[in-house]
Motif scaffolding. Sequence first.
Motif, PDB file in Angstrom:
ATOM      1  N   TYR A  16      59.314  -5.682  40.452  1.00  0.00           N
ATOM      2  CA  TYR A  16      58.789  -4.626  41.325  1.00  0.00           C
ATOM      3  C   TYR A  16      57.263  -4.532  41.281  1.00  0.00           C
ATOM      4  N   THR A  17      56.618  -5.485  40.615  1.00  0.00           N
ATOM      5  CA  THR A  17      55.155  -5.506  40.541  1.00  0.00           C
ATOM      6  C   THR A  17      54.613  -6.525  41.541  1.00  0.00           C
ATOM      7  N   TYR A  18      53.627  -6.079  42.288  1.00  0.00           N
ATOM      8  CA  TYR A  18      52.911  -6.932  43.240  1.00  0.00           C
ATOM      9  C   TYR A  18      51.446  -6.894  42.822  1.00  0.00           C
ATOM     10  N   PHE A  19      51.004  -7.953  42.194  1.00  0.00           N
ATOM     11  CA  PHE A  19      49.607  -8.055  41.757  1.00  0.00           C
ATOM     12  C   PHE A  19      48.900  -8.930  42.778  1.00  0.00           C
ATOM     13  N   TYR A  20      47.830  -8.413  43.352  1.00  0.00           N
ATOM     14  CA  TYR A  20      47.086  -9.142  44.374  1.00  0.00           C
ATOM     15  C   TYR A  20      45.639  -9.327  43.946  1.00  0.00           C
ATOM     16  N   PHE A  21      45.107 -10.505  44.221  1.00  0.00           N
ATOM     17  CA  PHE A  21      43.665 -10.680  44.150  1.00  0.00           C
ATOM     18  C   PHE A  21      43.080 -10.075  45.421  1.00  0.00           C
ATOM     19  N   ILE A  22      41.920  -9.461  45.285  1.00  0.00           N
ATOM     20  CA  ILE A  22      41.202  -8.908  46.423  1.00  0.00           C
ATOM     21  C   ILE A  22      40.112  -9.906  46.798  1.00  0.00           C
ATOM     22  N   TYR A  23      40.183 -10.392  48.017  1.00  0.00           N
ATOM     23  CA  TYR A  23      39.162 -11.304  48.542  1.00  0.00           C
ATOM     24  C   TYR A  23      38.339 -10.563  49.591  1.00  0.00           C
ATOM     25  N   ALA A  24      37.032 -10.703  49.509  1.00  0.00           N
ATOM     26  CA  ALA A  24      36.125 -10.126  50.501  1.00  0.00           C
ATOM     27  C   ALA A  24      35.176 -11.227  50.942  1.00  0.00           C
ATOM     28  N   GLU A  25      35.157 -11.454  52.232  1.00  0.00           N
ATOM     29  CA  GLU A  25      34.275 -12.473  52.785  1.00  0.00           C
ATOM     30  C   GLU A  25      34.482 -13.814  52.077  1.00  0.00           C
ATOM     31  N   GLY A  26      35.761 -14.102  51.742  1.00  0.00           N
ATOM     32  CA  GLY A  26      36.122 -15.368  51.124  1.00  0.00           C
ATOM     33  C   GLY A  26      35.910 -15.461  49.626  1.00  0.00           C
ATOM     34  N   ILE A  27      35.436 -14.390  49.004  1.00  0.00           N
ATOM     35  CA  ILE A  27      35.138 -14.385  47.570  1.00  0.00           C
ATOM     36  C   ILE A  27      36.144 -13.485  46.849  1.00  0.00           C
ATOM     37  N   LYS A  28      36.652 -13.943  45.705  1.00  0.00           N
ATOM     38  CA  LYS A  28      37.564 -13.135  44.875  1.00  0.00           C
ATOM     39  C   LYS A  28      36.724 -12.074  44.169  1.00  0.00           C
ATOM     40  N   VAL A  29      36.904 -10.808  44.558  1.00  0.00           N
ATOM     41  CA  VAL A  29      36.060  -9.734  44.041  1.00  0.00           C
ATOM     42  C   VAL A  29      36.778  -8.775  43.098  1.00  0.00           C
ATOM     43  N   GLY A  30      38.099  -8.858  43.023  1.00  0.00           N
ATOM     44  CA  GLY A  30      38.833  -7.939  42.166  1.00  0.00           C
ATOM     45  C   GLY A  30      40.325  -8.164  42.296  1.00  0.00           C
ATOM     46  N   ALA A  31      41.084  -7.134  41.908  1.00  0.00           N
ATOM     47  CA  ALA A  31      42.544  -7.209  41.982  1.00  0.00           C
ATOM     48  C   ALA A  31      43.121  -5.803  42.076  1.00  0.00           C
ATOM     49  N   ILE A  32      44.352  -5.751  42.541  1.00  0.00           N
ATOM     50  CA  ILE A  32      45.088  -4.488  42.625  1.00  0.00           C
ATOM     51  C   ILE A  32      46.540  -4.774  42.272  1.00  0.00           C
ATOM     52  N   ARG A  33      47.113  -3.878  41.486  1.00  0.00           N
ATOM     53  CA  ARG A  33      48.531  -3.988  41.139  1.00  0.00           C
ATOM     54  C   ARG A  33      49.266  -2.834  41.801  1.00  0.00           C
ATOM     55  N   ILE A  34      50.323  -3.178  42.506  1.00  0.00           N
ATOM     56  CA  ILE A  34      51.181  -2.199  43.160  1.00  0.00           C
ATOM     57  C   ILE A  34      52.549  -2.268  42.497  1.00  0.00           C
ATOM     58  N   VAL A  35      53.077  -1.119  42.108  1.00  0.00           N
ATOM     59  CA  VAL A  35      54.454  -1.024  41.632  1.00  0.00           C
ATOM     60  C   VAL A  35      55.256  -0.450  42.795  1.00  0.00           C
ATOM     61  N   ASP A  36      56.146  -1.257  43.339  1.00  0.00           N
ATOM     62  CA  ASP A  36      56.939  -0.852  44.503  1.00  0.00           C
ATOM     63  C   ASP A  36      58.375  -1.310  44.269  1.00  0.00           C
ATOM     64  N   LYS A  37      59.221  -0.381  43.872  1.00  0.00           N
ATOM     65  CA  LYS A  37      60.612  -0.705  43.567  1.00  0.00           C
ATOM     66  C   LYS A  37      61.474  -0.770  44.818  1.00  0.00           C
ATOM     67  N   LYS A  38      60.861  -0.538  45.987  1.00  0.00           N
ATOM     68  CA  LYS A  38      61.559  -0.583  47.277  1.00  0.00           C
ATOM     69  C   LYS A  38      62.725   0.392  47.303  1.00  0.00           C
ATOM     70  N   THR A  39      62.503   1.548  46.648  1.00  0.00           N
ATOM     71  CA  THR A  39      63.484   2.629  46.634  1.00  0.00           C
ATOM     72  C   THR A  39      62.757   3.890  47.093  1.00  0.00           C
ATOM     73  N   GLU A  40      63.373   5.025  46.873  1.00  0.00           N
ATOM     74  CA  GLU A  40      62.735   6.305  47.210  1.00  0.00           C
ATOM     75  C   GLU A  40      61.666   6.700  46.189  1.00  0.00           C
ATOM     76  N   GLU A  41      61.602   5.970  45.076  1.00  0.00           N
ATOM     77  CA  GLU A  41      60.571   6.259  44.074  1.00  0.00           C
ATOM     78  C   GLU A  41      59.190   5.996  44.651  1.00  0.00           C
ATOM     79  N   PRO A  42      58.204   6.797  44.245  1.00  0.00           N
ATOM     80  CA  PRO A  42      56.843   6.553  44.742  1.00  0.00           C
ATOM     81  C   PRO A  42      56.329   5.185  44.309  1.00  0.00           C
ATOM     82  N   LYS A  43      55.481   4.621  45.150  1.00  0.00           N
ATOM     83  CA  LYS A  43      54.762   3.400  44.810  1.00  0.00           C
ATOM     84  C   LYS A  43      53.557   3.814  43.966  1.00  0.00           C
TER      85      LYS A  43
END
Length: 154
Positions: free
Chosen positions: A54-81
């Motif tokens: 249920y974890t979606y870890f993404y690299f953040i790219y801006a203008e083609g450059i890897k500038v950071g990351a974000i982790r989303i917890v999304d169980k695809k249920t009624e639980e909050p992300k």
Amino acid sequence: MEVRLQKASREDAEEILAMQKDAFSDLLNKYKDYDTSPANESLDKTLERLSQPYTYFYFIYAEGIKVGAIRIVDKKTEEPKIISPIFIQPKYRNRGYATSAVKEAERMHGEFGWELDTIAQEKETRRFYENLGYKFTGEKKKVNDKMSLVYYAK
């Protein structure tokens, strides 16, 4: 400005951890939060998070450059992300990349039904989330004598 999210995998764990330590080291030094700071996380913990279905870890790219990351917890249920964590490397901050990344994550995972926590003493970070439509829930948790967490929802 184009910001895109690219899904990370277990093979990216060392890179994510190094970026995370760089991004959060100032806060670790300021608040001495050795138990929960992303700057003090172990490689095993990063690998564990990347292995969660249920974890979606993404690299953040801006203008083609890897500038950071974000982790989303999304169980695809009624639980909050959950956003935990998001970070932009210090040399790329204050350019709107984090705002664009959160908006893109919301576009991908749904605009509402989100929760997060952040450091109560970091007013700019709180304002960042509030400007994105997140509301303070009133919940607060003391971490140590220097720092508390506050909780937001959208």
